[in-house]
Design an enzyme around this catalytic site. Structure first.
Site, PDB file in Angstrom:
ATOM      1  N   LYS A 222       0.852  -1.153   0.054  1.00 48.96           N
ATOM      2  CA  LYS A 222      -0.004   0.019  -0.100  1.00 48.96           C
ATOM      3  C   LYS A 222       0.874   1.287  -0.013  1.00 48.96           C
ATOM      4  O   LYS A 222       1.977   1.258   0.189  1.00 48.96           O
ATOM      5  CB  LYS A 222      -1.000  -0.072   1.004  1.00 48.96           C
ATOM      6  N   ARG A 257      -3.201 -10.157   5.059  1.00 52.56           N
ATOM      7  CA  ARG A 257      -3.850 -10.154   3.401  1.00 52.56           C
ATOM      8  C   ARG A 257      -2.686  -9.662   2.646  1.00 52.56           C
ATOM      9  O   ARG A 257      -2.496  -8.635   2.681  1.00 52.56           O
ATOM     10  CB  ARG A 257      -4.988  -9.281   3.378  1.00 52.56           C
TER      11      ARG A 257
HETATM   12  N1  HH2 Z   1      -7.467  -3.685   0.927  1.00 55.86           N
HETATM   13  C1  HH2 Z   1      -8.012  -3.882  -0.537  1.00 55.86           C
HETATM   14  C2  HH2 Z   1      -8.876  -4.430  -1.078  1.00 55.86           C
HETATM   15  N2  HH2 Z   1      -9.703  -5.328  -0.089  1.00 55.86           N
HETATM   16  N3  HH2 Z   1      -9.976  -6.156   2.016  1.00 55.86           N
HETATM   17  C3  HH2 Z   1      -9.566  -6.117   3.371  1.00 55.86           C
HETATM   18  N4  HH2 Z   1     -10.523  -6.964   4.155  1.00 55.86           N
HETATM   19  N5  HH2 Z   1      -8.792  -5.413   3.876  1.00 55.86           N
HETATM   20  C4  HH2 Z   1      -8.050  -4.537   3.237  1.00 55.86           C
HETATM   21  O1  HH2 Z   1      -7.245  -3.887   3.577  1.00 55.86           O
HETATM   22  C5  HH2 Z   1      -8.421  -4.472   1.690  1.00 55.86           C
HETATM   23  C6  HH2 Z   1      -9.413  -5.301   1.282  1.00 55.86           C
HETATM   24  C7  HH2 Z   1      -7.170  -2.825  -1.398  1.00 55.86           C
HETATM   25  O2  HH2 Z   1      -5.976  -3.656  -2.087  1.00 55.86           O
HETATM   26  P1  HH2 Z   1      -5.902  -4.527  -3.276  1.00 55.86           P
HETATM   27  O3  HH2 Z   1      -6.962  -5.445  -3.314  1.00 55.86           O
HETATM   28  O4  HH2 Z   1      -4.483  -4.919  -3.547  1.00 55.86           O
HETATM   29  O5  HH2 Z   1      -6.154  -3.267  -4.462  1.00 55.86           O
HETATM   30  P2  HH2 Z   1      -7.207  -2.847  -5.177  1.00 55.86           P
HETATM   31  O6  HH2 Z   1      -8.578  -2.582  -4.452  1.00 55.86           O
HETATM   32  O7  HH2 Z   1      -6.794  -1.763  -5.983  1.00 55.86           O
HETATM   33  O8  HH2 Z   1      -7.717  -4.037  -6.179  1.00 55.86           O
END
Ligand code: HH2
Length: 281
Positions: A222, A257
């Site tokens: 992040k 995660r």
């Molecule tokens: N962060 C993201 C998405 N889903 N779910 C939970 N429970 N906690 C988190 O911190 C979280 C999440 C964002 O990260 P990422 O999936 O890598 O990116 P994007 O939303 O751009 O697909």
């Protein structure tokens, strides 16, 4: 820490940290820029993550980064459903990362065992769905929507306020008839929080223990890691991501995660072995 996290057919004894591998079936996620947009690549990546030690695979079809293009329900379903179905058919615990009840419902039918909702089951249809099934639930803290959340990152005491808001989400879910043993809570790193907020939440993670529920931390790649280190390419934030996973587990996180499963599992194994070797624990 609670003894168990109940997720449908999967009962996780929380006697070691769980690793949730991220598979974004999106063209525009901040962290991988579409690496798993192709369903065959998404499934292959998930199977590799499971071999590398992931306990859960989190499949998401909508990016929640600020400014991400809106995805309609049909498109989101098309992105995730066959991938969830295929991964679950291998006996792997699959989580679906969605804010939409229709998507969650279809994925549960396809074998998903966890609903991961970044809006903390804000939509009554999501709460009703959660109450009607036995899946595990990840309820994350955020304020507003991905496009508005940055302007809502204002706190007197970020830990106290996020903790209180998570407590009220958990109370609302339990009042809807949901067994507390199914609920995992997440402070929502990067969602309506700036770098200082994220770092303070991580530093004081132990204070979330009084919620009495397992905690998930999702900090992998992040932006705040980039702000601390100067690394502008999310993929190259591996060192920082591992540091956060290790520190989160040391402060009581039950689930991390992550994008980089193999490296995180290795780091946690070594940390656990060092802890084991400590005399007079
Ligand atoms: N962060 C993201 C998405 N889903 N779910 C939970 N429970 N906690 C988190 O911190 C979280 C999440 C964002 O990260 P990422 O999936 O890598 O990116 P994007 O939303 O751009 O697909």
């Amino acid at each position: 820490m609670p003894a168990k996290w109940r997720c449908g057919p999967f009962d996780f004894a929380l006697d070691r940290p769980l690793v949730m591998g991220i598979v974004n079936t999106t063209p525009d996620s901040f962290s991988d820029g579409g690496a798993c947009f192709d369903p065959r690549t998404a499934v292959a990546t998930a199977l590799e993550m499971a071999c590398d030690g992931a306990d859960i695979i989190d499949v998401g079809g909508e990016s929640t980064r600020p400014g991400a293009a809106a995805v309609d329900l049909r498109e989101e379903l098309e992105r995730v459903l066959s991938v969830v179905d295929e991964i679950a058919s291998h006996g792997i615990c699959v989580s679906v990362d969605t804010r939409h009840a229709a998507v969650a419902r279809a994925c549960l039918d396809a074998g998903a065992a966890i609903i991961n909702d970044v809006t903390g089951f804000r939509d009554p249809a999501m709460t009703a769905l959660a109450a009607s099934c036995d899946a595990g639930l990840v309820a994350m803290h955020m304020r507003g929507e991905p496009d508005t959340m940055a302007s809502l990152a204002s706190y007197d005491d970020v830990v106290a306020e996020v903790r209180a808001e998570l407590a009220s989400i958990a109370d609302r879910l339990v009042a809807a008839g949901i067994d507390a043993a199914r609920i995992c809570l997440d402070p929502g790193i990067g969602f309506a929080k700036d770098t200082a907020h994220n770092l303070e939440i991580l530093a004081r993670l132990g204070e979330f223990a009084r919620l009495g529920r397992p905690l998930l931390v999702g900090a992998s790649r992040k932006r705040f890691i980039g702000e601390v280190t100067g690394e502008t390419t999310p993929r190259l934030r591996l060192g920082g991501s591992i540091a956060v996973a290790v520190e989160s587990v040391a402060r009581g996180a039950a689930v991390v995660r992550v994008h980089d499963v193999r490296e995180t599992v290795q780091a946690l194994a070594v940390t656990a072995a060092i802890e084991e070797a400590r005399p007079c624990r």
